[in-house]
Design an enzyme around this catalytic site. Structure first.
Site, PDB file in Angstrom:
ATOM      1  CG  ASP A   1      10.529 -17.004 -28.698  1.00 46.56           C
ATOM      2  OD1 ASP A   1       9.733 -16.538 -27.869  1.00 46.56           O
ATOM      3  OD2 ASP A   1      11.726 -16.666 -28.770  1.00 46.56           O
TER       4      ASP A   1
ATOM      5  CG  ASP B   1      11.126 -10.880 -27.194  1.00 47.27           C
ATOM      6  OD1 ASP B   1      10.384 -10.355 -28.038  1.00 47.27           O
ATOM      7  OD2 ASP B   1      11.071 -10.623 -25.983  1.00 47.27           O
TER       8      ASP B   1
END
Length: 413
Positions: free
Chosen positions: A191, A193
Site C-alpha cells: 500500500d 499512503d
C-alpha cells in the site's frame, strides 16, 4: 534408519563442544586431531556471539574415545580453547526439522519479554531448536526456529498466544511456517499512503484546497472500516474540485518515504523479488515515485483533470478493497508467481482482501481491523522490519549495501 544412525553404528558417537575466543585456526586444529583417529563427521554447528565461539561437532569414533578425548583436550588447550567431550551422545540430535520460524522485534526486546515467550512456548510443548540475532538496527530482531507438536490446533494456539504476548510486552512477533515455503516468496506489493510513504496524499491535496480536516475525518473512518472506501473516496475527491493541476506536482515533490523504504525495496530487488504498489491513492502522484524506486507494478486511481483543474472526480474503476486483491492477483499472474509466493503490506481496512489473498500478509502500523487478519503485524515505524520477517538479516542487508557503496545508518530519533 537415518544416515547419522547408520554411520554411528560403526563406532562410538561422541559430541565435542569447543568454546572460547573466536580466532582463525580453531577448526583446523580440532579437525587435525580428529583426523588422526579416523573419525567420521555426523554433524557440525558453529555460532559466534560478540567474539565468543561455540563449535559443536558430532562424530563416530572407531577407536578408544577416551584416548581421543585426551588428544582433543591437549590440542585445544594449546590454542587457548576449552573443550567438552560427551561420549555416547545421541546420534539423532539435530536431525529434526523445525516446523515454524518466530521473529521477535522490539526496541528493545527485554529479558522479561523473552522469558514470557520461552515460558509460553514450553507450556504448549513447543521446542526451541535454535535462536539467532537478525537485527540490531533500527530495531532489535531475534529469530527462533521451533518445533510445534503435530496436533491440528498447535499452530493456531501458537499464533494466538504469541499475539497476546506481543500486545502486552510492546513487541512484534511474527510466526511463519519453516522450510522452503518461507524462502520461496517472489513478489511483494505495498500500500502507499502511511505504508510506503508517510501521510495520506489526499490529505496533502486537501490542505491546498483548505479542506484538510474534513478530508482527514473521512479518511480515518474509511481506514477503520466504518465507511465504504469507494464512497469515502468520492466524498474526499469531490472536495478537490477546482484545484489547479499544478498542485499534484507540488504534492508529489513533497512526499516523504517511510524510514527504511528504499532499503527494503533495494534489498528485495537484489533477491529477485518483483515489487509493486497497489493504492487507493492517485496515479499522477505515485508514478514518479514508482519510477524512482524502479517498481514493476503500479495500480492506483486516476484524478480527472479538465482545463488544467481537478474536476472532483476519478476516471475509470476505483481501486477499492476488492480491487486491491484483484490487482495483486493480476500482478502475480503477469509475473508467473503463485499466490502462495506473494507478500502484501498495508495499514488500513481497505487492505484486508489484499492481505488475505497474499501468501504472507503484513500489517504495518495498522488499524485493528487489519491487524486481526494479518499473518504478521509491525508496530515500529521502520519498513525494513519487513525484511526481518522474511528471514533477511541486518548484516546481510548492510554487507550488500557496503559492496554498492550505499551503507549508512541514519541516527534514530
Amino acid at each position: 534408519m537415518s544416515t547419522s544412525e547408520s554411520d554411528a553404528g560403526a563406532g562410538t558417537t561422541v559430541l565435542i563442544t569447543v568454546t572460547g575466543p573466536d580466532k582463525p585456526g580453531v577448526t583446523s586444529v580440532l579437525l587435525a586431531a580428529l583426523s588422526r583417529n579416523e573419525v567420521s563427521l555426523l554433524d557440525v554447528e558453529q555460532v559466534v556471539i560478540r567474539g565468543r565461539l561455540t563449535l559443536g561437532v558430532l562424530v563416530s569414533c572407531p577407536r578408544d574415545p577416551e584416548d581421543v578425548q585426551d588428544q582433543l583436550e591437549d590440542a585445544m588447550t594449546s590454542i587457548g580453547m576449552q573443550v567438552d567431550v560427551e561420549i555416547g551422545a545421541d546420534s539423532t540430535v539435530g536431525a529434526r526439522l523445525s516446523t515454524h520460524a518466530i521473529v521477535v522485534l522490539g526496541s528493545p526486546v527485554t529479558a522479561r519479554a523473552f522469558s514470557v515467550i520461552a515460558r509460553k512456548l514450553a507450556a504448549q510443548n513447543v521446542n526451541i531448536d535454535a535462536i539467532r540475532g537478525i537485527a540490531d538496527y533500527p530495531v532489535t530482531g531475534l529469530e527462533l526456529m521451533v518445533t510445534a507438536p503435530p496436533t491440528d490446533d498447535a499452530e493456531t494456539r501458537l499464533r494466538t498466544t504469541l499475539a497476546e504476548i506481543a500486545a502486552k510486552q510492546s513487541i512484534d512477533i511474527a510466526v511463519e511456517r519453516a522450510g522452503l515455503a518461507r524462502r520461496a516468496k517472489r513478489l511483494i506489493v505495498f500500500d502507499v499512503d502511511s505504508t510506503l510513504i508517510q501521510g495520506e496524499v489526499i490529505e496533502m491535496l486537501a490542505a491546498h484546497a483548505g479542506v484538510e480536516d474534513q478530508v482527514r475525518g473521512v479518511t480515518e473512518a474509511a481506514m477503520r472500516g466504518e465507511i465504504d472506501f469507494s464512497e469515502s473516496l468520492r466524498q474526499r475527491v469531490a472536495t478537490l474540485s477546482g484545484l489547479s493541476e499544478s498542485v499534484i506536482d507540488e504534492v508529489a515533490d513533497s512526499i516523504e518515504l517511510t524510514p527504511g523504504a528504499r532499503t527494503t525495496i533495494r534489498t528485495l530487488r537484489r533477491l529477485g523479488f518483483r515489487c509493486g504498489v497497489v493504492s487507493g491513492g492517485f496515479r499522477q502522484v505515485i508514478e514518479p515515485l514508482a519510477h524512482e524506486l524502479e517498481l514493476d507494478f503500479v495500480q492506483a486511481n486516476t484524478l480527472e483533470v479538465v482545463g488544467g483543474r481537478l474536476t472532483g472526480k476519478v476516471v475509470g474503476e476505483i481501486v477499492d478493497r476488492p480491487g486491491k486483491a484483484v490487482a495483486l492477483r493480476r500482478f502475480a499472474a503477469e509475473a508467473g508467481v503463485p499466490m502462495e509466493q506473494t507478500v502484501a503490506v498495508g495499514d488500513g481496512a481497505n487492505d484486508i482482501d489484499m492481505l488475505n489473498a497474499a501468501g504472507l500478509g503484513i500489517a504495518f502500523n495498522a488499524k485493528p481491523a487489519l491487524r486481526e487478519i494479518a499473518d504478521a503485524a509491525l508496530s515500529h515505524p521502520y519498513l525494513d522490519a519487513v525484511l526481518f520477517i522474511l528471514g533477511v538479516t541486518r548484516d546481510e542487508v548492510e554487507a550488500a549495501d557496503a559492496r554498492d557503496g550505499l551503507l549508512r545508518r541514519v541516527p534514530l530519533t
